[in-house]
Design an enzyme around this catalytic site. Structure first.
Site, mmCIF file in Angstrom:
data_model
loop_
_atom_site.group_PDB
_atom_site.id
_atom_site.type_symbol
_atom_site.label_atom_id
_atom_site.label_comp_id
_atom_site.label_asym_id
_atom_site.label_seq_id
_atom_site.Cartn_x
_atom_site.Cartn_y
_atom_site.Cartn_z
ATOM 1 N N GLU A 1 0.827 -1.211 0.000
ATOM 2 C CA GLU A 1 0.000 0.000 0.000
ATOM 3 C C GLU A 1 0.860 1.259 0.000
ATOM 4 O O GLU A 1 0.509 2.262 -0.640
ATOM 5 C CB GLU A 1 -0.942 -0.009 1.210
ATOM 6 C CG GLU A 1 -1.946 -1.148 1.211
ATOM 7 C CD GLU A 1 -2.854 -1.144 -0.006
ATOM 8 O OE1 GLU A 1 -3.057 -0.065 -0.595
ATOM 9 O OE2 GLU A 1 -3.360 -2.214 -0.381
ATOM 10 N N ASP B 1 3.280 -4.265 -5.861
ATOM 11 C CA ASP B 1 3.757 -5.544 -5.349
ATOM 12 C C ASP B 1 5.287 -5.558 -5.296
ATOM 13 O O ASP B 1 5.885 -5.961 -4.291
ATOM 14 C CB ASP B 1 3.278 -6.690 -6.245
ATOM 15 C CG ASP B 1 1.797 -6.981 -6.097
ATOM 16 O OD1 ASP B 1 1.173 -6.467 -5.145
ATOM 17 O OD2 ASP B 1 1.262 -7.728 -6.942
#
Length: 417
Positions: A262, A345
């Site tokens: 995030e 990611d």
């Protein structure tokens, strides 16, 4: 890590096989659990199509029975202000379309979620939150529609371009105010307790100059079983948030992996970039509306009671054409979002350095995402990388960056937490 370090790490792990390590995680989802996950996600492929069909059908009914024509005529009898006619027509359109499609909303938003054991909330609570969302839409959506019709009147040839800018302004405002004023209408947000986990999250944030004065926990478990976290807001409203499912259902390495992901969205500027690319898609859809809608009105406008594109009675026409264009653009939108998610990611793996935590989290998301789709399937329908793609990325990172890496075989049943 330099290229020489990567070569050294890879050389240090000749016995670590990425495919074996990936399969060790993927094989933890088998039998009925995998069939249930696949069925839920594959069923979602049809929801977008049927949702569009139902929406277009509702628009056609409102035109066929001249409903928006009647509302606009009523508004014009009460006031000479064009803005009032647009506002009242938009209000009536939202109310009627929401009422007509309520059974569909109940099925997709509540019954189907309960069927697949993804929802904790009762029907009363769910309906109450739907009412809050509806009330908010009655406040803000008519304002957006009024702005769009204003630019249609003032720039009839280039209105689609200005309408895109209007949507961008509304989206920017939503990014600023939503974490502080909208999200708390649905959940309670409390400061995360001080402790080793919070200190580790703050340390990761500090490495990338992410404001971490406030880290919030939301009570999402009252609604859903899904794990989630985000870095939201702009300027003074920036905040780090993780939901209580993430805290209660996962381990520390998993939590740090999610938070690293995030934070990647924030550091890489995905909020602004995604909005910019989505506005390009919106612009194309608005352009197509500007070409197709006037032709439909020229042919059927008298029957529908629609005088021209700038007539607020044309709202169902604009909505129907835009909905179809948006549906056709779904693969492009999914690709834009999926690309950003893949970049986050990669960032999260570097930031948190928890490849097994990341792989475990990818498997937990298989509760509602098909874990091993085909390449075409992933391209068309996935707005995030598949679980297989994510686990393999994590294991490749582990091979390249963790000296002495070993294949981890997760214990049976760990996904049931």
């Amino acid at each position: 890590m330099t290229p020489f370090d990567l070569l050294a790490a890879a050389a240090a792990n000749p016995g670590f096989d990425v495919e074996t390590a990936t399969r060790a995680y993927l094989d933890t989802l088998q039998g009925a659990a995998r069939a249930k996950s696949d069925a839920y996600f594959e069923g979602g492929y049809w929801l977008g199509l049927w949702g569009t069909v139902i929406g277009v059908l509702v628009d056609w009914l409102l035109l066929r029975f001249r409903v928006t024509h009647a509302v606009r005529a009523f508004a014009e009898r009460r006031s000479q202000r064009r803005a009032f006619a647009v506002w009242l027509t938009a209000l009536a359109y939202l109310a009627l379309s929401t009422a007509i499609t309520l059974p569909w909303a109940i099925y997709t938003g509540f019954l189907r979620e309960r069927q697949y054991d993804l929802m904790n909330q009762g029907f009363g609570g769910w309906l109450g939150e739907l009412a809050i969302s509806f009330a908010l839409s009655l406040v803000f959506v008519p304002l957006l529609i009024m702005a769009v019709y204003a630019v249609i009147r003032r720039a009839p040839r280039t209105w689609w371009l200005w309408a895109t800018a209007v949507v961008g302004a509304f989206a920017f405002a939503a990014m600023v105010v939503s974490p502080v004023y909208i999200a708390p209408l649905f959940n309670t947000y409390t400061e995360m307790e001080a402790g080793p986990l919070r200190s580790k999250i703050e340390a990761v944030a500090a490495k990338y100059d992410i404001p971490a004065d406030h880290i919030y926990v939301s009570d999402a478990s009252k609604q859903t079983k899904r794990i989630s976290a985000n870095v939201s807001g702009l300027g003074p409203t920036i905040r780090i948030t993780l939901n209580d499912n993430l805290l209660n259902r996962t381990s520390e390495p998993e939590i740090l992996a999610v938070m690293g992901h995030e934070m990647g969205h924030y550091v890489l500027g995905h909020g602004f970039r995604n909005v910019a690319w989505l506005l390009v898609v919106f612009g194309v859809c608005f352009f197509l509306v500007s070409v197709i809608a006037p032709r439909l009105i020229a042919r059927y406008g008298e029957r529908w009671g629609v005088r021209e594109l700038a007539d607020p009675a044309s709202l169902p026409v604009l909505s129907a054409v835009f909905s179809v264009c948006a549906l056709l653009a779904t693969p492009a939108i999914n690709t834009l979002i999926r690309t950003a998610e893949s970049e986050a990611d990669a960032f999260g793996l570097e930031a948190a350095r928890e490849p097994d935590g990341f792989a475990s989290t990818a498997m937990r998301l298989s509760e509602y995402r098909k874990i091993e789709p085909g390449p075409v399937e992933e391209f068309l329908f996935f707005d995030h990388p598949s679980g297989e793609t994510r686990v393999r990325m994590a294991m490749q990172w582990k091979k390249d960056n963790v000296p002495g890496a070993e294949v981890v075989r997760p214990p049976a049943g760990y996904l049931d937490r």
